[in-house]
Design an enzyme around this catalytic site. Structure first.
Site, PDB file in Angstrom:
ATOM      1  N   ALA A  14     -13.146  26.130 -62.133  1.00 49.50           N
ATOM      2  CA  ALA A  14     -12.759  26.333 -63.520  1.00 49.50           C
ATOM      3  C   ALA A  14     -11.530  25.692 -63.482  1.00 49.50           C
ATOM      4  O   ALA A  14     -11.043  25.489 -62.435  1.00 49.50           O
ATOM      5  CB  ALA A  14     -12.282  27.746 -63.725  1.00 49.50           C
ATOM      6  N   GLY A  17     -15.873  28.179 -59.990  1.00 51.11           N
ATOM      7  CA  GLY A  17     -16.629  28.192 -61.328  1.00 51.11           C
ATOM      8  C   GLY A  17     -17.806  27.297 -61.113  1.00 51.11           C
ATOM      9  O   GLY A  17     -18.726  27.251 -61.646  1.00 51.11           O
ATOM     10  N   GLU A  43     -20.512  28.817 -59.410  1.00 48.03           N
ATOM     11  CA  GLU A  43     -20.948  29.896 -60.255  1.00 48.03           C
ATOM     12  C   GLU A  43     -21.809  29.245 -61.283  1.00 48.03           C
ATOM     13  O   GLU A  43     -22.828  29.759 -61.830  1.00 48.03           O
ATOM     14  CB  GLU A  43     -20.015  30.650 -60.879  1.00 48.03           C
ATOM     15  CG  GLU A  43     -19.152  31.451 -60.026  1.00 48.03           C
ATOM     16  CD  GLU A  43     -17.530  32.036 -60.402  1.00 48.03           C
ATOM     17  OE1 GLU A  43     -16.766  31.292 -60.841  1.00 48.03           O
ATOM     18  OE2 GLU A  43     -17.653  33.260 -60.355  1.00 48.03           O
ATOM     19  N   GLU A  83     -11.590  30.999 -54.866  1.00 47.84           N
ATOM     20  CA  GLU A  83     -10.426  31.822 -55.868  1.00 47.84           C
ATOM     21  C   GLU A  83      -9.190  32.670 -55.144  1.00 47.84           C
ATOM     22  O   GLU A  83      -8.300  32.692 -55.429  1.00 47.84           O
ATOM     23  CB  GLU A  83     -11.066  32.660 -56.733  1.00 47.84           C
ATOM     24  CG  GLU A  83     -12.042  31.823 -57.865  1.00 47.84           C
ATOM     25  CD  GLU A  83     -13.581  31.218 -57.400  1.00 47.84           C
ATOM     26  OE1 GLU A  83     -13.735  31.689 -56.253  1.00 47.84           O
ATOM     27  OE2 GLU A  83     -14.237  31.266 -58.091  1.00 47.84           O
TER      28      GLU A  83
HETATM   29  N1  CAA Z   1      -8.879  22.666 -61.737  1.00 48.44           N
HETATM   30  C1  CAA Z   1      -8.134  21.657 -62.306  1.00 48.44           C
HETATM   31  N2  CAA Z   1      -7.950  20.483 -61.622  1.00 48.44           N
HETATM   32  C2  CAA Z   1      -8.637  20.186 -60.576  1.00 48.44           C
HETATM   33  C3  CAA Z   1      -9.494  21.224 -59.648  1.00 48.44           C
HETATM   34  C4  CAA Z   1      -9.656  22.436 -60.529  1.00 48.44           C
HETATM   35  N3  CAA Z   1     -10.390  23.361 -60.106  1.00 48.44           N
HETATM   36  N4  CAA Z   1     -10.067  20.583 -58.789  1.00 48.44           N
HETATM   37  C5  CAA Z   1      -9.406  19.433 -58.522  1.00 48.44           C
HETATM   38  N5  CAA Z   1      -8.620  19.154 -59.638  1.00 48.44           N
HETATM   39  C6  CAA Z   1      -7.876  17.903 -59.736  1.00 48.44           C
HETATM   40  C7  CAA Z   1      -6.545  17.848 -58.855  1.00 48.44           C
HETATM   41  O1  CAA Z   1      -5.740  18.506 -59.401  1.00 48.44           O
HETATM   42  C8  CAA Z   1      -6.399  16.269 -58.911  1.00 48.44           C
HETATM   43  O2  CAA Z   1      -5.667  16.076 -59.938  1.00 48.44           O
HETATM   44  P1  CAA Z   1      -4.231  15.027 -60.076  1.00 48.44           P
HETATM   45  O3  CAA Z   1      -4.870  13.886 -59.301  1.00 48.44           O
HETATM   46  O4  CAA Z   1      -3.874  14.989 -61.157  1.00 48.44           O
HETATM   47  O5  CAA Z   1      -3.375  15.707 -59.018  1.00 48.44           O
HETATM   48  C9  CAA Z   1      -7.799  15.783 -58.701  1.00 48.44           C
HETATM   49  O6  CAA Z   1      -8.747  16.991 -59.571  1.00 48.44           O
HETATM   50  C10 CAA Z   1      -8.502  15.426 -57.560  1.00 48.44           C
HETATM   51  O7  CAA Z   1      -8.357  16.552 -56.533  1.00 48.44           O
HETATM   52  P2  CAA Z   1      -7.677  16.242 -55.149  1.00 48.44           P
HETATM   53  O8  CAA Z   1      -6.758  15.390 -55.307  1.00 48.44           O
HETATM   54  O9  CAA Z   1      -7.386  17.722 -54.965  1.00 48.44           O
HETATM   55  O10 CAA Z   1      -8.989  15.721 -54.449  1.00 48.44           O
HETATM   56  P3  CAA Z   1      -9.196  16.224 -52.788  1.00 48.44           P
HETATM   57  O11 CAA Z   1     -10.532  15.309 -52.497  1.00 48.44           O
HETATM   58  O12 CAA Z   1      -8.048  16.014 -51.981  1.00 48.44           O
HETATM   59  O13 CAA Z   1      -9.728  17.691 -52.708  1.00 48.44           O
HETATM   60  C11 CAA Z   1     -10.736  19.619 -53.494  1.00 48.44           C
HETATM   61  C12 CAA Z   1     -10.944  18.218 -53.516  1.00 48.44           C
HETATM   62  C13 CAA Z   1     -11.016  20.230 -51.876  1.00 48.44           C
HETATM   63  C14 CAA Z   1     -12.093  20.186 -54.196  1.00 48.44           C
HETATM   64  C15 CAA Z   1      -9.487  19.894 -54.041  1.00 48.44           C
HETATM   65  O14 CAA Z   1      -9.336  19.359 -55.445  1.00 48.44           O
HETATM   66  C16 CAA Z   1      -9.606  21.550 -54.416  1.00 48.44           C
HETATM   67  O15 CAA Z   1      -9.380  22.477 -53.598  1.00 48.44           O
HETATM   68  N6  CAA Z   1      -9.999  22.005 -55.938  1.00 48.44           N
HETATM   69  C17 CAA Z   1      -9.498  23.257 -56.243  1.00 48.44           C
HETATM   70  C18 CAA Z   1     -10.633  24.175 -56.170  1.00 48.44           C
HETATM   71  C19 CAA Z   1     -10.613  25.351 -56.369  1.00 48.44           C
HETATM   72  O16 CAA Z   1      -9.647  26.282 -55.962  1.00 48.44           O
HETATM   73  N7  CAA Z   1     -11.389  25.982 -57.222  1.00 48.44           N
HETATM   74  C20 CAA Z   1     -11.789  27.318 -57.800  1.00 48.44           C
HETATM   75  C21 CAA Z   1     -10.783  27.273 -59.156  1.00 48.44           C
HETATM   76  S1  CAA Z   1     -10.567  28.686 -59.892  1.00 48.44           S
HETATM   77  C22 CAA Z   1     -11.939  29.190 -60.511  1.00 48.44           C
HETATM   78  O17 CAA Z   1     -12.968  28.523 -60.369  1.00 48.44           O
HETATM   79  C23 CAA Z   1     -12.123  30.734 -60.975  1.00 48.44           C
HETATM   80  C24 CAA Z   1     -13.566  31.294 -61.396  1.00 48.44           C
HETATM   81  O18 CAA Z   1     -14.144  32.133 -60.696  1.00 48.44           O
HETATM   82  C25 CAA Z   1     -14.085  30.582 -62.328  1.00 48.44           C
END
Ligand code: CAA
Length: 254
Positions: free
Chosen positions: A62, A105, A108, A128
Site C-alpha cells: 500500500a 498490500g 495481499e 508492515e
Molecule cells: N509506498 C510508497 N512508496 C513506495 C513504496 C510504498 N509501499 N515502496 C517503494 N516506494 C517508493 C520509494 O519511496 C521510492 O520512491 P523515491 O524514489 O521517491 O524515494 C521508490 O518507490 C523506489 O523505492 P526504493 O528506492 O526503496 O527501491 P529499492 O529497490 O531500494 O527497495 C523495496 C525496494 C525493498 C521494495 C523498498 O522500496 C521497500 O521496502 N518498500 C516498502 C515495502 C513495504 O513496507 N510495504 C508495505 C507497505 S504498508 C502496507 O502494504 C499495509 C497493508 O497491509 C496494506
C-alpha cells in the site's frame, strides 16, 4: 492512469503501472483497477483476468506516502482499504503473475487473486511490522489460511521476505516460471481457463472459495447443489455431448 489494460481474445491483462513507486497501491490505482474489472466482469466474452506488475515489482505495498499522516479517525471514516472488497467480489477468475517484490498490500493483492503464478525472481512479504502497523488488506487471514500458522507468524512477525521456491513449497504459489516467459505462460493458462464454460468456471471458483469459509459437511452439500444446478445449463449438455461425439465443445454463456 496507474494501470494498463489490454484484451487478448477472452483474457484481460491488467498491468500495474506506477514504476516511480514500485507499483505502490494508492487509492486512485485501486479505484481504476476495480472499475475496469467490474466492467469486464459482466462481459460474457471475458473469461479470465491476469493482474501483473513490472519485472522489479508486482507491487511494493500500500502507498506509505498516502497513509503516513492519516489519523485513526481518517482511517476509520474513510474505511480505508474497504474498497479492496470490491476486487475480491469479482466473479471472473483473476490470476496474479508476480515478478519481483510482492510486499504488504502487494502480497495481499496477489492473495486476493484466485491463483498466483510467480517468476523465479518473486519475493513475497508482509513487512508492515517494520512500519509500526500490521497487514490491513487481509494478510493476517489469507496468508495464514494459505501457508499455515507457523510460516504466517514467521513472515508477519519478522517482516522477512520469502522467495519464489519457498512460496511454491509453502502453497502460496501454484507454479514458478522463468521471469522472461512468466507472462506468456500465464496468458496461455488464462486462455485455457477462458475457453471453458464461464458459468461452470465461476461456480467452480465460488465452490473452492467456500472451502475456506465453511465446514466440510456444509461445503460438500453446497458443492453437490451447485453441481446439480449446472445441469440447467446448455454448456453442460454441450460439454458432455462433445465428449461423446469426440469433438471440441463450443461453450456459450448459459
Ligand atoms: N509506498 C510508497 N512508496 C513506495 C513504496 C510504498 N509501499 N515502496 C517503494 N516506494 C517508493 C520509494 O519511496 C521510492 O520512491 P523515491 O524514489 O521517491 O524515494 C521508490 O518507490 C523506489 O523505492 P526504493 O528506492 O526503496 O527501491 P529499492 O529497490 O531500494 O527497495 C523495496 C525496494 C525493498 C521494495 C523498498 O522500496 C521497500 O521496502 N518498500 C516498502 C515495502 C513495504 O513496507 N510495504 C508495505 C507497505 S504498508 C502496507 O502494504 C499495509 C497493508 O497491509 C496494506
Amino acid at each position: 492512469m496507474n494501470i494498463k489494460v489490454e484484451k487478448e481474445r477472452r483474457v484481460v491483462i491488467i498491468t500495474l503501472d506506477r514504476p516511480q513507486a514500485l507499483n505502490a497501491l494508492n487509492t486512485p490505482l485501486m479505484n481504476e483497477l476495480v472499475a475496469v474489472m467490474q466492467q469486464y466482469d459482466k462481459d460474457p466474452e471475458v473469461g479470465c483476468f491476469v493482474v501483473t506488475g513490472s519485472e522489479k515489482a508486482f507491487a511494493a505495498g500500500a502507498d506509505i506516502k498516502e497513509m503516513n499522516t492519516k489519523t485513526y479517525l481518517d482511517m476509520f471514516h474513510e474505511d480505508y482499504f474497504a474498497g479492496w472488497e470490491q476486487f475480491t467480489a469479482i466473479r471472473t477468475p483473476k490470476i496474479a503473475a508476480v515478478s519481483g517484490y510482492a510486499l504488504g498490500g502487494g502480497c495481499e493483492l496477489a492473495m486476493m487473486c484466485d491463483i498466483i503464478y510467480a517468476s523465479d525472481s518473486a519475493k513475497f512479504g508482509q513487512p508492515e511490522i517494520k512500519l509500526g502497523v500490521i497487514p490491513g488488506i487481509g494478510g493476517t487471514q489469507r496468508l495464514t489460511k494459505s501457508i499455515g500458522k507457523a510460516k504466517a507468524m514467521d513472515m508477519i512477525l519478522t517482516g522477512r521476505m520469502m522467495g519464489a521456491e519457498e512460496a511454491e513449497s509453502a502453497g502460496l504459489v501454484a507454479k514458478i516460471f522463468p521471469k522472461e516467459t512468466l507472462l506468456e505462460e500465464v496468458k496461455s493458462i488464462a486462455d485455457n481457463i477462458a475457453s471453458y464454460s464461464k458459468t461452470s468456471v465461476m461456480i467452480a471458483k465460488e465452490a473452492v472459495d467456500r472451502a475456506l469459509e465453511m465446514g466440510l459437511r456444509e461445503g460438500i452439500l453446497y458443492e453437490r447443489r451447485v453441481f446439480h444446478a449446472l445441469f440447467a445449463t446448455e454448456d453442460q449438455k454441450e460439454g458432455m455431448q462433445a465428449f461423446i461425439e469426440k469433438r471440441t465443445p463450443s461453450f456459450g454463456k448459459s
